[in-house]
Design an enzyme around this catalytic site. Structure first.
Site, PDB file in Angstrom:
ATOM      1  N   CYS A 109       0.834  -1.211   0.000  1.00 19.92           N
ATOM      2  CA  CYS A 109       0.000   0.000   0.000  1.00 19.92           C
ATOM      3  C   CYS A 109       0.874   1.269   0.000  1.00 19.92           C
ATOM      4  O   CYS A 109       1.753   1.418   0.847  1.00 19.92           O
ATOM      5  CB  CYS A 109      -0.940  -0.007   1.213  1.00 19.92           C
ATOM      6  SG  CYS A 109      -2.011   1.439   1.219  1.00 19.92           S
ATOM      7  N   LYS A 153       1.312  -9.593  -0.561  1.00 16.47           N
ATOM      8  CA  LYS A 153       1.168  -8.824  -1.805  1.00 16.47           C
ATOM      9  C   LYS A 153       2.022  -7.574  -1.670  1.00 16.47           C
ATOM     10  O   LYS A 153       1.912  -6.839  -0.692  1.00 16.47           O
ATOM     11  CB  LYS A 153      -0.292  -8.467  -2.037  1.00 16.47           C
ATOM     12  CG  LYS A 153      -0.520  -7.702  -3.326  1.00 16.47           C
ATOM     13  CD  LYS A 153      -1.982  -7.732  -3.725  1.00 16.47           C
ATOM     14  CE  LYS A 153      -2.253  -6.765  -4.850  1.00 16.47           C
ATOM     15  NZ  LYS A 153      -2.221  -5.359  -4.426  1.00 16.47           N
ATOM     16  N   ASN A 217       0.716  -8.867 -11.018  1.00 19.77           N
ATOM     17  CA  ASN A 217      -0.427  -7.953 -11.039  1.00 19.77           C
ATOM     18  C   ASN A 217       0.009  -6.600 -11.601  1.00 19.77           C
ATOM     19  O   ASN A 217       1.124  -6.157 -11.394  1.00 19.77           O
ATOM     20  CB  ASN A 217      -0.942  -7.814  -9.581  1.00 19.77           C
ATOM     21  CG  ASN A 217      -1.813  -6.599  -9.331  1.00 19.77           C
ATOM     22  OD1 ASN A 217      -1.438  -5.698  -8.583  1.00 19.77           O
ATOM     23  ND2 ASN A 217      -2.972  -6.549  -9.946  1.00 19.77           N
ATOM     24  N   ASP A 219      -2.130  -3.617 -14.469  1.00 24.62           N
ATOM     25  CA  ASP A 219      -2.575  -3.239 -15.819  1.00 24.62           C
ATOM     26  C   ASP A 219      -3.137  -4.385 -16.654  1.00 24.62           C
ATOM     27  O   ASP A 219      -3.149  -4.302 -17.885  1.00 24.62           O
ATOM     28  CB  ASP A 219      -1.442  -2.561 -16.606  1.00 24.62           C
ATOM     29  CG  ASP A 219      -1.086  -1.201 -16.030  1.00 24.62           C
ATOM     30  OD1 ASP A 219      -1.832  -0.697 -15.168  1.00 24.62           O
ATOM     31  OD2 ASP A 219      -0.049  -0.637 -16.440  1.00 24.62           O
ATOM     32  N   GLY A 241      -7.191  -6.043 -10.881  1.00 22.68           N
ATOM     33  CA  GLY A 241      -7.781  -5.061  -9.983  1.00 22.68           C
ATOM     34  C   GLY A 241      -8.760  -4.143 -10.681  1.00 22.68           C
ATOM     35  O   GLY A 241      -9.939  -4.491 -10.892  1.00 22.68           O
ATOM     36  N   ARG A 242      -8.268  -2.974 -11.098  1.00 29.42           N
ATOM     37  CA  ARG A 242      -9.173  -1.915 -11.559  1.00 29.42           C
ATOM     38  C   ARG A 242     -10.069  -2.319 -12.721  1.00 29.42           C
ATOM     39  O   ARG A 242     -11.212  -1.868 -12.813  1.00 29.42           O
ATOM     40  CB  ARG A 242      -8.348  -0.662 -11.913  1.00 29.42           C
ATOM     41  CG  ARG A 242      -7.755  -0.018 -10.668  1.00 29.42           C
ATOM     42  CD  ARG A 242      -6.672   0.959 -11.011  1.00 29.42           C
ATOM     43  NE  ARG A 242      -5.579   0.271 -11.690  1.00 29.42           N
ATOM     44  CZ  ARG A 242      -4.566   0.864 -12.260  1.00 29.42           C
ATOM     45  NH1 ARG A 242      -4.483   2.183 -12.242  1.00 29.42           N
ATOM     46  NH2 ARG A 242      -3.614   0.172 -12.841  1.00 29.42           N
TER      47      ARG A 242
HETATM   48  C1  LIG Z   1      -9.328   1.835  -5.199  1.00 33.32           C
HETATM   49  C2  LIG Z   1      -8.197   0.867  -4.959  1.00 33.32           C
HETATM   50  C3  LIG Z   1      -8.077   0.264  -3.733  1.00 33.32           C
HETATM   51  C4  LIG Z   1      -7.029  -0.643  -3.504  1.00 33.32           C
HETATM   52  N1  LIG Z   1      -6.955  -1.279  -2.284  1.00 33.32           N
HETATM   53  C5  LIG Z   1      -6.010  -2.248  -2.089  1.00 33.32           C
HETATM   54  C6  LIG Z   1      -6.005  -3.038  -0.902  1.00 33.32           C
HETATM   55  O1  LIG Z   1      -6.846  -2.879   0.007  1.00 33.32           O
HETATM   56  N2  LIG Z   1      -5.031  -3.988  -0.772  1.00 33.32           N
HETATM   57  C7  LIG Z   1      -4.089  -4.216  -1.768  1.00 33.32           C
HETATM   58  O2  LIG Z   1      -3.246  -5.089  -1.619  1.00 33.32           O
HETATM   59  N3  LIG Z   1      -4.083  -3.485  -2.900  1.00 33.32           N
HETATM   60  C8  LIG Z   1      -5.034  -2.536  -3.081  1.00 33.32           C
HETATM   61  N4  LIG Z   1      -5.072  -1.862  -4.276  1.00 33.32           N
HETATM   62  C9  LIG Z   1      -4.121  -2.231  -5.353  1.00 33.32           C
HETATM   63  C10 LIG Z   1      -4.717  -3.282  -6.288  1.00 33.32           C
HETATM   64  O3  LIG Z   1      -4.980  -4.491  -5.612  1.00 33.32           O
HETATM   65  C11 LIG Z   1      -3.756  -3.572  -7.471  1.00 33.32           C
HETATM   66  O4  LIG Z   1      -2.546  -4.038  -6.935  1.00 33.32           O
HETATM   67  C12 LIG Z   1      -3.471  -2.354  -8.323  1.00 33.32           C
HETATM   68  O5  LIG Z   1      -4.659  -1.645  -8.618  1.00 33.32           O
HETATM   69  C13 LIG Z   1      -2.793  -2.757  -9.644  1.00 33.32           C
HETATM   70  O6  LIG Z   1      -3.557  -3.698 -10.341  1.00 33.32           O
HETATM   71  P1  LIG Z   1      -4.522  -3.275 -11.581  1.00 33.32           P
HETATM   72  O7  LIG Z   1      -3.658  -2.548 -12.574  1.00 33.32           O
HETATM   73  O8  LIG Z   1      -5.076  -4.566 -12.086  1.00 33.32           O
HETATM   74  O9  LIG Z   1      -5.563  -2.365 -11.006  1.00 33.32           O
HETATM   75  C14 LIG Z   1      -6.090  -0.927  -4.514  1.00 33.32           C
HETATM   76  C15 LIG Z   1      -6.226  -0.289  -5.755  1.00 33.32           C
HETATM   77  C16 LIG Z   1      -7.246   0.585  -5.989  1.00 33.32           C
HETATM   78  C17 LIG Z   1      -7.361   1.237  -7.339  1.00 33.32           C
END
Ligand SMILES: Cc1cc2nc3c(=O)[nH]c(=O)nc-3n(C[C@H](O)[C@H](O)[C@H](O)COP(=O)(O)O)c2cc1C
Length: 333
Positions: A109, A153, A217, A219, A241-242
């Site tokens: 985080c 993570k 993980n 994008d 994620g997103r």
């Molecule tokens: C709104 C939001 C909240 C997130 N909260 C967490 C979380 O609680 N724990 C965590 O490990 N990562 C958190 N992340 C990170 C995501 O799990 C992920 O690692 C990151 O968005 C990159 O992946 P993506 O490109 O598929 O979105 C958060 C990301 C976003 C956008």
């Protein structure tokens, strides 16, 4: 897809929902499971708060339903090994929570409020402490008569110039971490710029000989980006994620694409609206209607993205106060 074993837990489909605060609600996780996601961790929950304020305050963020979800994972953050020991012991002593399949530790985080307490991505700068936290969690679950794996993570670096943290990955593996997931961005990148598959691969390479499953993980938004992640990092699994926000169908799409099956059709307008409603109704099972709708305001726009008149729909949805109003805006009876 090739299944992956995390400790003794078999993940049939290593395409997993990435934890997201405010997004990873229990109903959303159940929906993603139904779309084929291998498992869906909770959002991050403070180990220290569980230790000192008791479980009740955090319970709603770590609500799991083993019956509906199958494999469950609770994500904790913190900086003190003793906080994790206490938090894990409390979880293992709480009805339903004690059935959790996996304990995940957040070491990625980037939010300043979290980092300044030495938690989240700050742990990348303190591998000894990070390893102690893994060991503390492993010890706290070891008294149980079932195997609860402990996973981590993290990111590819704490500083902008970092291009992966192979030694950090090794320190976690040495401490007995049962699965490592790496997001290909550094802390200062937050969620901007590009995620680097190369930096992820450097960490993957560092722990190859440990036999610890490795997830990647960052994008992943469709079949080509999922394929690239597997090819370029040689990971065992991926987290999305997103791209899953308001779009749980991505799990069936990506899984079909990776398996070389015909892609299921994309949801039509009505299906998207009904799915939005299903998540809201799920949230209302454990929250008062006004709170559920208020908290869902920031999520609803993702469900209507791309629909005809979506700009206007979004404006109206973020001002909605009750489920009847949401239904009216969506023209659902
Ligand atoms: C709104 C939001 C909240 C997130 N909260 C967490 C979380 O609680 N724990 C965590 O490990 N990562 C958190 N992340 C990170 C995501 O799990 C992920 O690692 C990151 O968005 C990159 O992946 P993506 O490109 O598929 O979105 C958060 C990301 C976003 C956008």
């Amino acid at each position: 897809m090739k299944s992956v074993k995390i400790g003794e837990i078999k993940i049939n489909n290593p395409v997993v929902l990435s934890p997201m605060a405010g997004i990873s609600s229990l109903p959303f996780r159940i929906i993603c499971n139904g779309m084929g996601a291998g498992y869906c961790p909770t959002e991050l929950v403070s180990a220290r708060s569980i230790r000192f304020n008791g479980i009740d305050k955090s319970l709603r963020y770590m609500r799991i339903s083993p019956e509906e979800e199958g494999i469950t994972a609770i994500q904790l953050f913190g900086s003190e090994p003793d906080d994790f020991t206490a938090a894990v012991e409390t979880i293992m002593d709480t009805p339903v929570l004690k059935e959790v399949s996996i304990i995940d530790i957040n070491m990625g985080c980037p939010v300043p409020k979290v980092v300044k307490t030495g938690s989240g991505s700050a742990l990348m700068e303190d591998p000894v402490r990070a390893a102690d936290i893994v060991r503390a969690c492993k010890k706290a679950v070891s008294g149980l008569n079932r195997n609860v794996p402990v996973t981590v993570k993290t990111r590819t670096g704490f500083n902008a110039e970092d291009k992966g943290k192979p030694d950090f990955a090794k320190a976690l593996a040495d401490a007995g971490c049962d699965m490592l997931c790496v997001h290909g961005r550094t802390r200062p990148q937050m969620y901007h710029g590009e995620s680097s598959n190369e930096a992820i691969a450097s960490m993957r390479e560092a722990v190859r000989d440990y036999g610890m499953p490795f997830f990647a993980n960052g994008d992943i938004c469709d079949v080509p980006s999922a394929k690239r992640m597997f090819e370029q990092t040689d990971c065992d699994g991926i987290m999305i994620g997103r791209a899953a926000r308001g779009n749980p169908w991505i799990f069936e799409q990506v899984t079909a694409g990776l398996e070389g099956r015909e892609m299921p059709g994309l949801p039509d307008e009505n299906e998207r609206k009904l799915m939005l409603l299903r998540e809201l109704e799920g949230r209302m099972k454990y929250l008062p209607e006004d709170v559920a709708v208020r908290e869902f305001r920031s999520v609803m726009p993702y469900y209507v993205k791309g629909l005809a008149g979506s700009a206007r729909l979004k404006v109206r949805l973020v001002g909605a106060n009750g489920i009847d109003e949401v239904k009216e805006i969506l023209e659902l009876g």
